[in-house]
Motif scaffolding. Structure first.
Motif, PDB file in Angstrom:
ATOM      1  N   SER A 108       0.736  -1.322   0.127  1.00 46.73           N
ATOM      2  CA  SER A 108      -0.042  -0.122   0.164  1.00 46.73           C
ATOM      3  C   SER A 108       0.758   1.230  -0.180  1.00 46.73           C
ATOM      4  CB  SER A 108      -0.979  -0.098   1.346  1.00 46.73           C
ATOM      5  OG  SER A 108      -1.755   1.221   1.336  1.00 46.73           O
ATOM      6  N   HIS A 109       0.432   2.415  -0.338  1.00 51.84           N
ATOM      7  CA  HIS A 109       0.979   3.540  -0.728  1.00 51.84           C
ATOM      8  C   HIS A 109       1.663   4.217   0.868  1.00 51.84           C
ATOM      9  CE1 HIS A 109       1.029   4.428  -4.999  1.00 51.84           C
ATOM     10  NE2 HIS A 109      -0.360   4.413  -5.030  1.00 51.84           N
ATOM     11  N   ALA A 110       2.938   4.304   0.751  1.00 45.35           N
ATOM     12  CA  ALA A 110       3.479   4.690   2.198  1.00 45.35           C
ATOM     13  C   ALA A 110       3.028   6.211   2.645  1.00 45.35           C
ATOM     14  CB  ALA A 110       5.004   4.693   2.316  1.00 45.35           C
ATOM     15  N   TYR A 111       2.871   6.963   1.491  1.00 44.91           N
ATOM     16  CA  TYR A 111       2.776   8.334   1.591  1.00 44.91           C
ATOM     17  C   TYR A 111       1.143   8.653   1.894  1.00 44.91           C
ATOM     18  CZ  TYR A 111       0.354   8.628  -2.943  1.00 44.91           C
ATOM     19  OH  TYR A 111      -0.544   8.529  -4.181  1.00 44.91           O
ATOM     20  N   GLN A 112       0.315   7.553   1.656  1.00 45.02           N
ATOM     21  CA  GLN A 112      -0.926   7.733   2.227  1.00 45.02           C
ATOM     22  C   GLN A 112      -1.403   7.153   3.497  1.00 45.02           C
ATOM     23  OE1 GLN A 112      -2.903   6.833  -2.252  1.00 45.02           O
ATOM     24  NE2 GLN A 112      -4.317   8.128  -0.912  1.00 45.02           N
ATOM     25  N   ARG A 113      -0.469   6.940   4.345  1.00 43.04           N
ATOM     26  CA  ARG A 113      -0.852   6.369   5.800  1.00 43.04           C
ATOM     27  C   ARG A 113      -1.266   7.783   6.565  1.00 43.04           C
ATOM     28  NH1 ARG A 113       4.823   4.128   7.219  1.00 43.04           N
ATOM     29  NH2 ARG A 113       5.458   5.930   5.846  1.00 43.04           N
ATOM     30  N   ASP A 114      -2.196   7.175   7.686  1.00 41.58           N
ATOM     31  CA  ASP A 114      -2.563   8.326   8.433  1.00 41.58           C
ATOM     32  C   ASP A 114      -1.442   8.147   9.809  1.00 41.58           C
ATOM     33  OD1 ASP A 114      -3.315   6.137  10.002  1.00 41.58           O
ATOM     34  OD2 ASP A 114      -5.266   6.302  10.113  1.00 41.58           O
ATOM     35  N   ASP A 115      -1.882   9.195  10.827  1.00 41.69           N
ATOM     36  CA  ASP A 115      -1.120   9.385  11.888  1.00 41.69           C
ATOM     37  C   ASP A 115      -0.505   7.955  12.505  1.00 41.69           C
ATOM     38  OD1 ASP A 115      -0.833  11.926  11.268  1.00 41.69           O
ATOM     39  OD2 ASP A 115      -2.144  12.919  12.663  1.00 41.69           O
TER      40      ASP A 115
END
Length: 244
Positions: A108-115
């Motif tokens: 999954s895209h790392a840049y779209q992780r939440d806090d």
């Protein structure tokens, strides 16, 4: 049944390559479908000139009876709007073949992780309710972290949580349908970015090995996995990870 999702960085497919190559699995058939882009190429696991000219296609099945393991490798992307028919065909095959469990390797895209997802390990897992009953305790012993649900409407309604796997391809749909059909499925995934995804593949396959113990090792390292010949041909020329 072990298989990849066609997801960001092709991490699942690269990890599957390592499993097939290391365990020297035998090709036993093909998964025929019109949902994947057609392709053909040379044997990605060639060990000599004699078997290098064998042909491979977009979806092939490998087997290792001694470990009761079947692997489906997918080598091309999905045709637009063909996710659902593929998931239905795959799960129908799983049921008719009486596969005890399905493990999906994804990313999954790392840049779209939440806090919350930024904390700790970049590895996550998901279990369908039927599999949760069987192995949920083991995951706790391994100290694995379950994939978090995120707010459906951030900033508007933070109480309603949904499963969100950006860049995960068929992962969410296949998992959701497995839940409704009572199929025992686990998803193992890694947050990553596009680029040189070989290290991500090693991390994901070591994660899988913690659970299944496909190869015996006191310490999980990259050197214990056999790199397929196709990797040397591609990555040796400085090319980025690609579908084989």
């Amino acid at each position: 049944l072990l298989q990849p999702a066609v997801s960001v960085g092709n991490v699942g497919q690269l990890a599957i390559d390592l499993v097939i190559s290391t365990l020297n699995m035998t090709k036993v058939g093909y998964f025929y479908t019109d949902c994947l882009v057609p392709m053909v190429g040379n044997n990605p696991y060639a060990t000599a000139e004699e078997n290098s000219v064998e042909l491979s296609i977009n979806a092939e099945v490998y087997s290792l009876p001694s470990k009761k393991l079947v692997v489906l490798q997918i080598r091309s992307p999905f045709i637009k709007n063909k996710y659902r028919p593929f998931c239905q065909a795959l799960l129908s095959w799983v049921e008719s073949s009486k596969c005890a469990r399905v493990i999906l390797l994804s990313s999954s895209h790392a840049y779209q992780r939440d806090d919350e997802q930024l904390l700790g390990t970049p590895l996550r897992y998901l279990l369908t309710p039927d599999l949760e009953k069987a192995v949920g305790g083991l995951m706790q012993e391994l100290n694995w972290k379950e994939m978090e649900k995120v707010a459906a409407y951030p900033g508007i309604n933070d109480k309603e949580k949904v499963l969100h796997i950006p860049g995960g391809g068929i992962t969410k749909q296949l998992f959701t349908e497995s839940c409704s059909k009572g199929i025992q499925m686990a998803v193992l995934l890694k947050f990553c970015s596009e680029g040189d995804n070989i290290p991500d593949a090693f991390i994901l396959v070591n994660y899988l090995n913690e659970w299944l113990q496909l190869i015996k090792s006191e310490v999980n390292t990259s050197s214990q996995w056999k790199i397929p010949s196709s990797w040397r041909l591609l990555f040796g020329n400085g090319l980025p990870p690609a579908l084989f």
